[in-house]
Design a protein around this motif. Structure first.
Motif, short mmCIF file in Angstrom:
data_model
loop_
_atom_site.label_atom_id
_atom_site.label_comp_id
_atom_site.label_asym_id
_atom_site.label_seq_id
_atom_site.Cartn_x
_atom_site.Cartn_y
_atom_site.Cartn_z
N THR A 132 36.59 -30.22 99.85
CA THR A 132 35.53 -29.65 100.67
C THR A 132 35.87 -29.92 102.12
OG1 THR A 132 33.86 -30.02 98.95
CG2 THR A 132 33.05 -29.66 101.19
N VAL A 133 35.81 -28.88 102.93
CA VAL A 133 36.03 -29.02 104.37
C VAL A 133 34.74 -28.62 105.06
CG1 VAL A 133 37.38 -28.25 106.35
CG2 VAL A 133 38.48 -28.50 104.12
N SER A 134 34.23 -29.53 105.89
CA SER A 134 32.97 -29.25 106.60
C SER A 134 33.23 -29.14 108.09
CB SER A 134 31.95 -30.35 106.31
OG SER A 134 32.48 -31.60 106.67
N GLY A 135 32.35 -28.40 108.76
CA GLY A 135 32.40 -28.30 110.21
C GLY A 135 33.55 -27.49 110.78
N ASP A 136 34.21 -26.68 109.98
CA ASP A 136 35.31 -25.84 110.46
C ASP A 136 35.03 -24.40 110.05
OD1 ASP A 136 37.65 -24.55 111.17
OD2 ASP A 136 38.97 -26.08 110.32
#
Length: 176
Positions: free
Chosen positions: A86-90
């Motif tokens: 999970t990648v957040s803030g991009d």
């Protein structure tokens, strides 16, 4: 030729061959492998966090910057059943087969074989927020999550089971 020279020559050739093999076939860890292999592999990937066992989540997990990585196992020293990123803030990174940033991330974490498998995977269905893609090697489940994008990697033979479970969770209370 002197015996020690021949031995050193043979040793150097062998070491060079091993170095070439390791450079050409990078290590990667995926569902179906033992968790110790995955934990050790994660230590070699600059993008990945150190993985720690979480008994409540039934797996190993870690966060590094805006990237969360996990590997589910049935028991602490067992076989990996699925992995997730999970990648957040991009906002540039969304786990879709057409997103170049996604493909590059998968290539950096795993290798080009997995990145290409995801990129060339076939859309199967969408259940709730989950979009299922079938590759040649694995099934990929992409979803938009609060503040980010998520991708799960599961074995090919588990596709229908995960679709059925997602459908069940649409009308029943399920642990997320």
């Amino acid at each position: 030729m002197d015996k020690s020279f021949k031995f050193n020559y043979f040793l150097n050739i062998t070491a060079s061959a091993i170095a070439v093999i390791l450079a050409v076939t990078p290590a990667h860890a995926l569902p179906g492998q033992n968790i110790s292999t995955v934990v050790n592999w994660a230590k070699t990937r600059a993008q990945l966090p150190t993985l720690k066992y979480n008994s409540e989540a039934h797996g190993y997990e870690g966060t590094k910057g805006n990237l969360y990585f996990y590997a589910d196992v049935t028991e602490e020293n067992g076989t990996v059943t699925k992995e997730g990123i999970t990648v957040s803030g991009d906002k540039r990174l969304k786990f879709t087969t057409k997103n170049a940033n996604t493909v590059k991330l998968l290539q950096n974490i795993y290798n080009s074989n997995i990145a290409n498998d995801f990129q060339k995977s076939r859309y199967v269905t969408k259940v709730g927020r989950d979009q299922f893609y079938r590759g040649q090697k694995f099934v990929y489940i992409a979803s938009e999550v609060q503040g980010g994008s998520s991708l799960e990697i599961i074995p090919l033979n588990k596709l229908q089971e995960f679709i059925d479970n997602a459908k069940y969770c649409q009308t029943n209370q399920c642990d997320v």
